[in-house]
Design a protein around this motif. Structure first.
Motif, PDB file in Angstrom:
ATOM      1  N   ARG A  64       0.826  -1.222   0.000  1.00  0.00           N
ATOM      2  CA  ARG A  64       0.000   0.000   0.000  1.00  0.00           C
ATOM      3  C   ARG A  64       0.854   1.263   0.000  1.00  0.00           C
ATOM      4  N   ASP A  65       2.133   1.128   0.332  1.00  0.00           N
ATOM      5  CA  ASP A  65       3.049   2.268   0.356  1.00  0.00           C
ATOM      6  C   ASP A  65       3.752   2.485  -0.983  1.00  0.00           C
ATOM      7  N   VAL A  66       3.486   1.614  -1.957  1.00  0.00           N
ATOM      8  CA  VAL A  66       4.201   1.649  -3.234  1.00  0.00           C
ATOM      9  C   VAL A  66       3.310   2.238  -4.319  1.00  0.00           C
ATOM     10  N   SER A  67       3.816   3.279  -4.969  1.00  0.00           N
ATOM     11  CA  SER A  67       3.149   3.888  -6.111  1.00  0.00           C
ATOM     12  C   SER A  67       3.670   3.195  -7.369  1.00  0.00           C
ATOM     13  N   LEU A  68       2.798   2.478  -8.073  1.00  0.00           N
ATOM     14  CA  LEU A  68       3.226   1.575  -9.146  1.00  0.00           C
ATOM     15  C   LEU A  68       2.610   1.974 -10.482  1.00  0.00           C
ATOM     16  N   ARG A  69       3.449   1.951 -11.514  1.00  0.00           N
ATOM     17  CA  ARG A  69       2.982   2.102 -12.894  1.00  0.00           C
ATOM     18  C   ARG A  69       3.244   0.774 -13.583  1.00  0.00           C
ATOM     19  N   VAL A  70       2.241   0.247 -14.272  1.00  0.00           N
ATOM     20  CA  VAL A  70       2.368  -1.052 -14.938  1.00  0.00           C
ATOM     21  C   VAL A  70       2.423  -0.802 -16.441  1.00  0.00           C
ATOM     22  N   TYR A  71       3.528  -1.244 -17.061  1.00  0.00           N
ATOM     23  CA  TYR A  71       3.733  -1.048 -18.491  1.00  0.00           C
ATOM     24  C   TYR A  71       3.863  -2.398 -19.191  1.00  0.00           C
ATOM     25  N   ASN A  72       3.379  -2.459 -20.428  1.00  0.00           N
ATOM     26  CA  ASN A  72       3.459  -3.654 -21.245  1.00  0.00           C
ATOM     27  C   ASN A  72       4.500  -3.425 -22.328  1.00  0.00           C
ATOM     28  N   SER A  73       5.507  -4.299 -22.394  1.00  0.00           N
ATOM     29  CA  SER A  73       6.505  -4.193 -23.466  1.00  0.00           C
ATOM     30  C   SER A  73       6.384  -5.359 -24.436  1.00  0.00           C
ATOM     31  N   THR A  74       5.257  -6.068 -24.382  1.00  0.00           N
ATOM     32  CA  THR A  74       5.047  -7.216 -25.269  1.00  0.00           C
ATOM     33  C   THR A  74       4.002  -6.867 -26.326  1.00  0.00           C
ATOM     34  N   GLU A  75       3.712  -7.833 -27.208  1.00  0.00           N
ATOM     35  CA  GLU A  75       2.673  -7.688 -28.224  1.00  0.00           C
ATOM     36  C   GLU A  75       1.315  -8.178 -27.717  1.00  0.00           C
ATOM     37  N   LYS A  85      -4.741  -5.065 -12.344  1.00  0.00           N
ATOM     38  CA  LYS A  85      -5.846  -5.497 -11.468  1.00  0.00           C
ATOM     39  C   LYS A  85      -5.326  -6.409 -10.359  1.00  0.00           C
ATOM     40  N   VAL A  86      -4.443  -7.321 -10.725  1.00  0.00           N
ATOM     41  CA  VAL A  86      -3.859  -8.228  -9.721  1.00  0.00           C
ATOM     42  C   VAL A  86      -2.996  -7.438  -8.744  1.00  0.00           C
ATOM     43  N   ALA A  87      -2.213  -6.493  -9.264  1.00  0.00           N
ATOM     44  CA  ALA A  87      -1.368  -5.668  -8.399  1.00  0.00           C
ATOM     45  C   ALA A  87      -2.224  -4.878  -7.413  1.00  0.00           C
ATOM     46  N   ALA A  88      -3.333  -4.318  -7.897  1.00  0.00           N
ATOM     47  CA  ALA A  88      -4.229  -3.570  -7.010  1.00  0.00           C
ATOM     48  C   ALA A  88      -4.849  -4.490  -5.958  1.00  0.00           C
ATOM     49  N   SER A  89      -5.167  -5.723  -6.330  1.00  0.00           N
ATOM     50  CA  SER A  89      -5.738  -6.665  -5.353  1.00  0.00           C
ATOM     51  C   SER A  89      -4.719  -7.051  -4.288  1.00  0.00           C
ATOM     52  N   GLY A  91      -2.713  -4.848  -3.054  1.00  0.00           N
ATOM     53  CA  GLY A  91      -2.559  -3.659  -2.234  1.00  0.00           C
ATOM     54  C   GLY A  91      -1.705  -2.562  -2.844  1.00  0.00           C
ATOM     55  N   PHE A  92      -1.123  -2.779  -4.007  1.00  0.00           N
ATOM     56  CA  PHE A  92      -0.310  -1.738  -4.635  1.00  0.00           C
ATOM     57  C   PHE A  92      -1.193  -0.589  -5.105  1.00  0.00           C
ATOM     58  N   ARG A  93      -0.680   0.630  -5.023  1.00  0.00           N
ATOM     59  CA  ARG A  93      -1.380   1.809  -5.541  1.00  0.00           C
ATOM     60  C   ARG A  93      -0.991   1.970  -7.010  1.00  0.00           C
ATOM     61  N   VAL A  94      -1.824   1.473  -7.912  1.00  0.00           N
ATOM     62  CA  VAL A  94      -1.539   1.537  -9.345  1.00  0.00           C
ATOM     63  C   VAL A  94      -1.890   2.932  -9.840  1.00  0.00           C
ATOM     64  N   LYS A  95      -0.906   3.638 -10.378  1.00  0.00           N
ATOM     65  CA  LYS A  95      -1.075   5.016 -10.830  1.00  0.00           C
ATOM     66  C   LYS A  95      -1.282   5.126 -12.336  1.00  0.00           C
ATOM     67  N   GLN A  96      -0.725   4.174 -13.084  1.00  0.00           N
ATOM     68  CA  GLN A  96      -0.822   4.272 -14.541  1.00  0.00           C
ATOM     69  C   GLN A  96      -0.712   2.882 -15.147  1.00  0.00           C
ATOM     70  N   VAL A  97      -1.444   2.660 -16.235  1.00  0.00           N
ATOM     71  CA  VAL A  97      -1.382   1.424 -17.000  1.00  0.00           C
ATOM     72  C   VAL A  97      -1.225   1.831 -18.461  1.00  0.00           C
ATOM     73  N   ALA A  98      -0.154   1.364 -19.115  1.00  0.00           N
ATOM     74  CA  ALA A  98       0.095   1.758 -20.507  1.00  0.00           C
ATOM     75  C   ALA A  98       1.126   0.828 -21.128  1.00  0.00           C
ATOM     76  N   ASN A  99       1.451   1.101 -22.398  1.00  0.00           N
ATOM     77  CA  ASN A  99       2.558   0.424 -23.055  1.00  0.00           C
ATOM     78  C   ASN A  99       3.856   1.064 -22.575  1.00  0.00           C
ATOM     79  N   ASP A 100       4.946   0.331 -22.682  1.00  0.00           N
ATOM     80  CA  ASP A 100       6.243   0.814 -22.211  1.00  0.00           C
ATOM     81  C   ASP A 100       6.632   2.082 -22.962  1.00  0.00           C
ATOM     82  N   PRO A 101       6.795   3.205 -22.257  1.00  0.00           N
ATOM     83  CA  PRO A 101       7.160   4.447 -22.941  1.00  0.00           C
ATOM     84  C   PRO A 101       8.567   4.406 -23.544  1.00  0.00           C
ATOM     85  N   LEU A 102       9.424   3.507 -23.072  1.00  0.00           N
ATOM     86  CA  LEU A 102      10.778   3.390 -23.625  1.00  0.00           C
ATOM     87  C   LEU A 102      10.835   2.441 -24.819  1.00  0.00           C
TER      88      LEU A 102
END
Length: 178
Positions: A64-75, A85-89, A91-102
Motif C-alpha cells: 500500500r506504500d508503493v506507487s506503481l505504474r504497470v507497463y506492457n513491453s510485449t505484443e 488489477k492483480v497488483a491492485a488486489s 494492495g499496490f497503488r496503481v497510478k498508470q497502465v500503458a505500453n512501455d514508454p521506452l
C-alpha cells in the motif's frame, strides 16, 4: 668457643627440610601454571556479553506504500491492464497502465525501474515478481515502474509480511569516566 660437632641427626633434619622446601616450591609452581592455563583458556572460550538492549528496525514497506505504474513491453494486448488489477488486489497503488514508454524489448519476465528514492519500494515489488530485473534510473520520486516482458506469466506467490526485527545495541563501556 663452642666446638661444632658432626651430628648425623642434624644433617638428616636439614636434608628433610631442604626436600620439603623444594617440594613445596614445585607444588606452588605447578598450581600457578594450572591457574594461568585455566584463566587463559576461559578467557578465549567465554561467551560474548549479551547486548544491553535491542532496538527494533523498521519493517519493509507494505504494498500500500508503493506507487506503481504497470507497463506492457510485449505484443500481448491487455496484459498491463490485467496485471494492474492483480497488483491492485495485492494492495499496490496503481497510478498508470500503458505500453512501455521506452519501447524496449524485455526477454525477462519483468523489469522493475526505480529511482534512488524508490529503492525500498522496488524491493517490495521484486518480492512479488520473481525473476524480475531491478533497473535503477534517474527519476527523483519514489514511484516504481513494473514493465512486463516476454517471459511474463504471473505474479509469484504472496510473500509473508516482513516484521520488525530487533537489532542488538552494544552496552556503553563501564570504564568510561564521567
Amino acid at each position: 668457643m663452642g666446638q661444632v660437632t658432626d651430628d648425623p641427626g642434624r644433617r638428616r633434619r636439614l636434608r628433610r627440610q631442604g626436600r620439603a622446601a623444594v617440594t613445596i616450591l614445585l607444588v606452588l609452581a605447578g598450581l600457578a601454571a594450572a591457574f594461568y592455563y585455566a584463566n587463559s583458556y576461559f578467557q578465549r572460550t567465554a561467551p560474548k556479553a549479551a547486548p544491553c538492549m535491542t532496538v527494533p528496525t523498521a519493517p519493509d514497506l507494505a504494498p500500500r506504500d508503493v506507487s506503481l505504474r504497470v507497463y506492457n513491453s510485449t505484443e500481448r494486448a491487455g496484459l498491463a491492464a490485467a496485471t494492474a488489477k492483480v497488483a491492485a488486489s495485492r494492495g499496490f497503488r496503481v497510478k498508470q497502465v500503458a505500453n512501455d514508454p521506452l519501447n524496449r524489448t524485455i526477454g525477462a519476465p519483468a523489469e522493475i525501474r526505480y529511482g534512488k528514492a524508490g529503492e525500498a519500494s522496488a524491493k517490495v515489488v521484486a518480492r512479488h515478481v520473481p525473476g524480475a530485473a531491478l533497473k535503477p534510473d534517474q527519476r527523483g520520486d519514489d514511484s516504481v515502474d513494473l514493465v512486463l516482458g516476454n517471459g511474463w506469466k504471473a505474479f509469484g506467490p504472496v510473500p509473508a509480511p516482513v516484521t520488525a526485527t530487533p537489532t542488538p545495541v552494544p552496552c556503553p563501556s563501564s570504564s568510561a569516566k564521567p
